[in-house]
Scaffold this motif. Sequence first.
Motif, PDB file in Angstrom:
ATOM      1  N   ALA A 126      97.689  48.094  -0.099  1.00 39.82           N
ATOM      2  CA  ALA A 126      96.860  48.212   1.095  1.00 39.82           C
ATOM      3  C   ALA A 126      97.301  49.447   1.854  1.00 39.82           C
ATOM      4  N   THR A 127      96.339  50.288   2.255  1.00 39.95           N
ATOM      5  CA  THR A 127      96.676  51.503   3.000  1.00 39.95           C
ATOM      6  C   THR A 127      95.693  51.683   4.146  1.00 39.95           C
ATOM      7  N   SER A 128      96.143  52.438   5.183  1.00 37.54           N
ATOM      8  CA  SER A 128      95.239  52.783   6.280  1.00 37.54           C
ATOM      9  C   SER A 128      94.584  54.108   5.963  1.00 37.54           C
ATOM     10  N   SER A 129      93.314  54.212   6.287  1.00 38.10           N
ATOM     11  CA  SER A 129      92.661  55.511   6.111  1.00 38.10           C
ATOM     12  C   SER A 129      91.716  55.706   7.295  1.00 38.10           C
ATOM     13  N   ARG A 172      88.666  55.534   7.284  1.00 40.60           N
ATOM     14  CA  ARG A 172      87.491  54.657   7.208  1.00 40.60           C
ATOM     15  C   ARG A 172      87.847  53.211   7.553  1.00 40.60           C
ATOM     16  N   CYS A 216      92.103  50.029   3.420  1.00 41.68           N
ATOM     17  CA  CYS A 216      91.665  49.941   2.030  1.00 41.68           C
ATOM     18  C   CYS A 216      92.606  49.023   1.274  1.00 41.68           C
ATOM     19  N   SER A 274      93.296  47.803  -2.315  1.00 44.92           N
ATOM     20  CA  SER A 274      92.828  48.229  -3.635  1.00 44.92           C
ATOM     21  C   SER A 274      93.550  47.507  -4.759  1.00 44.92           C
ATOM     22  N   CYS A 328      82.320  44.516   5.462  1.00 44.87           N
ATOM     23  CA  CYS A 328      83.238  45.325   4.659  1.00 44.87           C
ATOM     24  C   CYS A 328      82.483  45.969   3.498  1.00 44.87           C
ATOM     25  N   THR A 354      83.918  48.682  -3.380  1.00 44.90           N
ATOM     26  CA  THR A 354      83.518  49.736  -4.310  1.00 44.90           C
ATOM     27  C   THR A 354      84.355  49.634  -5.575  1.00 44.90           C
ATOM     28  N   THR A 356      88.113  48.577  -4.670  1.00 41.42           N
ATOM     29  CA  THR A 356      88.653  48.771  -3.323  1.00 41.42           C
ATOM     30  C   THR A 356      87.789  48.048  -2.298  1.00 41.42           C
ATOM     31  N   ILE A 363      87.128  47.842   1.638  1.00 41.17           N
ATOM     32  CA  ILE A 363      87.416  48.582   2.870  1.00 41.17           C
ATOM     33  C   ILE A 363      87.033  47.717   4.069  1.00 41.17           C
TER      34      ILE A 363
END
Lengths: 236, 490
Positions: B403-406, B408, B411, B413, B463, B466, B478, B480
């Motif tokens: 899990a990461t912050s972006s 958007r 995310c 994944s 959410c 993709t 992923t 989001i």
Amino acid sequence: MNERVLIVDDEPNIIELVSLYLKNEGYEVLFAENGEEALDLFFANPPDILILDIMLPDIDGLEILRKIRKESQVPVIMLTAKESEVDKVVGLELGADDYLTKPFSPRELAARVRAVLRRSRAFEQNTCDVIETPGLRIDPMRRTVEIKGAKKGKKSVNLTATEFDLLYFFASNPGIVLTRERLLERVWGYDWACDTRTVDVYVRHLREKIGDDAQNPRFIETVRGVGYRFKWGENA
Amino acid sequence: MLKTLRSRVIVSYFAVVLVSLILAGIVFVFFLARYTVQREKEEFSAQTLAVSEQVRRVVEFIDRREPYNQERPLGFLGTDVILLRGILIASSRIVGAELLVCSETGRIIARTPRLPFRERLSGVVIDPEFLQSGKVMVTEKSLDNGGGEYLIAAALLEAQSNEKYFVVAVKPIKELGSPLGRLLIYLFAAGLISTGLSMALGIYLSGMLSRPIRTVARAARKMASGDFDQRVEVTGFSESRELARDFNLMAERVKTAYERQRGFAANVSHEIRTPLTSIRGFAQSLLDGVSTSEEEKKRALEVIESESARLERVLKDILLLSQIDAGELATNRRVFEVSDLLCRMEVIYGGIAEAKGVEMIIKTPDPPIKVNSDPDRIERIIGNLVDNAIKYTPEGGTVTFSATSSDRGVCISMKDTGPGIPRDRMEQIFGRFYRGEENRDEGFHGAGLGLAISKELAETLGCILTVESAEGEGAEFTLIIPLKDVVVND
Ligand SMILES: Nc1ncnc2c1ncn2[C@@H]1O[C@H](COP(=O)(O)OP(=O)(O)OP(=O)(O)O)[C@@H](O)[C@H]1O
Ligand SMILES: [Mg+2]
């Protein structure tokens, strides 16, 4: 020598179940989980009867039947999980000899395998006479049916094995009311009570092929609540 | 009676034409009548003048023969009066009026026989001064003798006498404007023809108007009775084109919706019938004594158990999808930590992965991320993805979960080293009941609902789900969670 059955179904559990019953009855069982395998196996070890599921992962069951029918007249029982496919199965030009919809009872499937095999054996030995009625000419040796039209024209129709047997049995017993149970017993070879709707489905397709109208029948008359009757005379 | 569009259009055409014809007719007849009466009056006076000229010449001729005599005013002998009357009678035919000659006092000297006056011209005032200049005086007069209205024209008859005489023409007024009658007949005929034409035009135009409506109505009726292949031709005026286009669009939509519905029902029945066959069959095998050995009996019970579980799962999935379809899915939002979710996944699926020989790597976010969403639904979405990743990755592969912050949002994944997804299936895999063919005969008994549920649940939560993959190189799904649901720590 044991008769050989080829089961084609993508559900291993169902294959296991069916082979359990068939082995119990003393048949030799082969199986395939997809169309490709089924065709390979069929031509490598020709079975005496084929049990074929319509929905397979790769090749459509009907397509497999078509391919096999080009080479062989082996009896086929189709399995389907969709009510809507029943008509496709029965209506096929070189159709299946019988069909079962899932969920089916394995006991019934085994009984039908027995009956279908008995029927195809009986046919090989039988020498029956040509039946000629004012409207039809049914030749059991060549397995052909000709419809005599009003204007002296003749039209031959293609019937599946079961349809032919059904018509031949009707024509051998003109004017007599035949119950669905009797038809199942004599044409399909079932000697126990099972779903009589099968008869109606086959009669409907037979009528369609020989151009008979259920409301105003020329050949096969429905006797409400009892069964069917074959009309011999043209305008009787 | 006027229920159909067609009859209404025809009748309104007819009415419009009729009204305008009547109006035009009235105006036309009114002006024409005034005009012709005027014309006839003028002609009448001119003719009267001509007659008076004629009479004068006769009188002059007589005067030349018999010089003027006091005893014989105007020089009219008894026989000459007869001559004069003859002239009047002859002229009256030409003028179409009765004629007389009278003195200033109104005494009639000669007259045509059918004249309504006997002895005197009574009640008509003749102004000699006016007539002096060679003009004709025209008056209208109604007589008491029941003869109705008359038009009377008088002209001065010149004579070498101090007494003045006049030629007077009398004509019934109702004889005026007689050519109008014929004109009116023409007018009436023209009216008939034009109403006939307007009817024909009305029938044609109304047909043109109602045809598209009727074809669409017919197609709609057929569609109502279950024939969804109805399409109508896009032709005619722009509104009818629009109607046809919109109808076709609707028919298309109805058809796809109907087919999807039917396909869904057929698939549902397939997914239920298949496990049922095994359950019923193996139960029967126990009852029939076909499964005899301990091993076989155990096997039958195992199948019944696992197929029941499968049936239950399919039913739950279908129920969930139908809730999504009906818009009845309740979401239960609250704030939770994403890393908690990842840890739960490890607890649930770690064992399965290990049993299969697939390595599972989990990368928790640092610093921790908090989101405001429905944790149960998110867990369901992610769970399906992890399940797939482990299921489709062969032994010895890796499944990486992070899990990461972006910019958007967050995310989450799920990356695997499995067979990947061919480009042309990227869309299809999210469809209901879609199962990859190559996976089916390897003993994965999924119904093909996992990704459909994940995708549709993701949409209800706002959410995005993709997938990125190249065939043979693994897949990366992923999820989001949008920025607005990310809780910022202070
Ligand atoms: N990680 C993956 N790698 C390769 N193919 C995948 C992956 N995930 C899904 N697929 C393909 O997409 C198809 C649809 O997946 P989905 O999860 O909807 O159904 P399923 O896994 O077959 O059945 P269910 O999830 O209902 O038990 C799968 O049959 C498979 O072919
Ligand atoms: Mg899945």
